[in-house]
Design a protein around this motif. Structure first.
Motif, PDB file in Angstrom:
ATOM      1  N   GLU A 242       0.826  -1.208   0.000  1.00 41.52           N
ATOM      2  CA  GLU A 242       0.000   0.000   0.000  1.00 41.52           C
ATOM      3  C   GLU A 242       0.858   1.255   0.000  1.00 41.52           C
ATOM      4  N   ASP A 243       1.973   1.188   0.720  1.00 42.71           N
ATOM      5  CA  ASP A 243       2.886   2.323   0.778  1.00 42.71           C
ATOM      6  C   ASP A 243       3.497   2.598  -0.588  1.00 42.71           C
ATOM      7  N   LEU A 244       3.744   1.537  -1.349  1.00 46.68           N
ATOM      8  CA  LEU A 244       4.399   1.680  -2.646  1.00 46.68           C
ATOM      9  C   LEU A 244       3.422   2.051  -3.761  1.00 46.68           C
ATOM     10  N   LYS A 245       2.154   1.683  -3.603  1.00 52.96           N
ATOM     11  CA  LYS A 245       1.178   1.893  -4.673  1.00 52.96           C
ATOM     12  C   LYS A 245       0.993   3.356  -5.042  1.00 52.96           C
ATOM     13  N   SER A 246       1.260   4.241  -4.108  1.00 49.96           N
ATOM     14  CA  SER A 246       1.112   5.666  -4.407  1.00 49.96           C
ATOM     15  C   SER A 246       2.254   6.188  -5.263  1.00 49.96           C
ATOM     16  N   HIS A 247       3.304   5.388  -5.441  1.00 51.79           N
ATOM     17  CA  HIS A 247       4.475   5.824  -6.184  1.00 51.79           C
ATOM     18  C   HIS A 247       4.670   5.078  -7.492  1.00 51.79           C
ATOM     19  N   VAL A 248       4.131   3.848  -7.612  1.00 55.33           N
ATOM     20  CA  VAL A 248       4.395   3.045  -8.802  1.00 55.33           C
ATOM     21  C   VAL A 248       3.228   2.092  -9.052  1.00 55.33           C
ATOM     22  N   ASN A 249       3.019   1.746 -10.292  1.00 53.93           N
ATOM     23  CA  ASN A 249       2.000   0.782 -10.686  1.00 53.93           C
ATOM     24  C   ASN A 249       2.474  -0.623 -10.307  1.00 53.93           C
ATOM     25  N   ILE A 250       1.760  -1.271  -9.389  1.00 53.87           N
ATOM     26  CA  ILE A 250       2.124  -2.623  -8.952  1.00 53.87           C
ATOM     27  C   ILE A 250       1.084  -3.605  -9.469  1.00 53.87           C
ATOM     28  N   VAL A 251       1.555  -4.607 -10.203  1.00 58.39           N
ATOM     29  CA  VAL A 251       0.700  -5.664 -10.728  1.00 58.39           C
ATOM     30  C   VAL A 251       0.953  -6.917  -9.907  1.00 58.39           C
ATOM     31  N   LEU A 252      -0.079  -7.386  -9.214  1.00 57.60           N
ATOM     32  CA  LEU A 252       0.039  -8.562  -8.363  1.00 57.60           C
ATOM     33  C   LEU A 252      -0.650  -9.734  -9.057  1.00 57.60           C
ATOM     34  N   VAL A 253       0.101 -10.797  -9.299  1.00 62.65           N
ATOM     35  CA  VAL A 253      -0.464 -11.965 -10.009  1.00 62.65           C
ATOM     36  C   VAL A 253      -0.518 -13.191  -9.102  1.00 62.65           C
TER      37      VAL A 253
END
Length: 253
Positions: A242-253
């Motif tokens: 959650e902390d990183l999502k505001s800075h980069v597009n994270i794709v979780l598979v």
């Protein structure tokens, strides 16, 4: 057996089993418990283990074991990540494949899925070997100095070679991912190679399994916001994600 050789073998056991017992090591190496305790004391000084009464355990923040061990770790996650990464590769594209165990799985997926008419530039000898027989792609291997533990080519020649090209997408490996330190690796020369790939690609994608989140290796090679996407899988710390999502597009598979 020399002490250095014995300690090297103990490290191998630690990377596989995460813990060791003095009694088992004494029997394995046919030495006294005092000798093994001295070995463990040296490994503790190196920052590799935490000793306990019966032996020692691998420290939680110890990451990036030799590639042969990492190739077998979290293999199902890495395969999922690699298959998802193929969505980013289209016919006619040029890509960097950074040296690493997850990027190696991307190379395997390229072969398995039969992707054609792409150019792959890599500094990973094992990646080059995986793709070498594929006549449907154009394969370029950088020059440089060989780093034996992970089959990567690094150094000024590698960086100079990479900077000649302007590619569509760079697929990068990382040893650690955190909001504070960004993306990290264990080696300053590897960091320079990754930075050069970032600078020579239109799009940068980090492929990394769940074990790397919330951890920092020795050298930062870029900030979180410097890449376009992170493809990952597994049971990460949700707070970190959650902390990183505001800075980069994270794709979780």
């Amino acid at each position: 057996m020399l002490a250095a050789t014995r300690r090297g073998k103990i490290k191998e056991i630690l990377m596989k089993k995460k813990s060791v017992k003095v009694s088992e090591l004494c029997e394995m190496f046919q030495v006294s418990d005092e000798t093994i305790r001295r070995d463990l004391e040296e490994l503790e000084k190196e920052g590799l283990i935490e000793r306990n009464y019966g032996g020692g355990v691998l420290k939680k923040n110890v990451i990036v074991p030799p590639l042969l061990f990492r190739m077998e770790e979290n293999i199902e996650e890495k395969e999922k990540i690699a298959n998802k990464a193929l969505d980013e590769i289209k016919e006619g594209m040029s890509i960097f494949l950074d040296a690493g165990s997850t990027t190696y799985q991307v190379a395997r997926a390229i072969n398995f899925k039969g992707i054609k008419n792409i150019t792959v530039i890599t500094n990973g000898l094992n990646i080059a070997a995986e793709l070498a027989s594929n006549t449907d792609i154009s394969l370029l291997l950088t020059g440089g100095n060989l780093k034996n533990v992970n089959y990567s080519l690094v150094g000024p020649d590698t960086v100079e070679y990479i900077r000649r090209y302007n590619v569509d997408t760079a697929f990068l490996a990382a040893a650690g991912v955190s909001a504070e330190k960004g993306f990290t690796t264990s080696d300053i020369f590897e960091a320079e190679v990754k930075r050069s790939m970032l600078g020579s690609a239109k799009t940068a994608i980090v492929v990394v399994d769940s074990s790397k989140f919330g951890k920092d290796a020795m050298v930062s090679f870029c900030n979180i916001k410097d890449v376009d996407k992170v493809i990952t899988s597994g049971d990460q710390n949700l707070d970190v994600i959650e902390d990183l999502k505001s800075h980069v597009n994270i794709v979780l598979v």
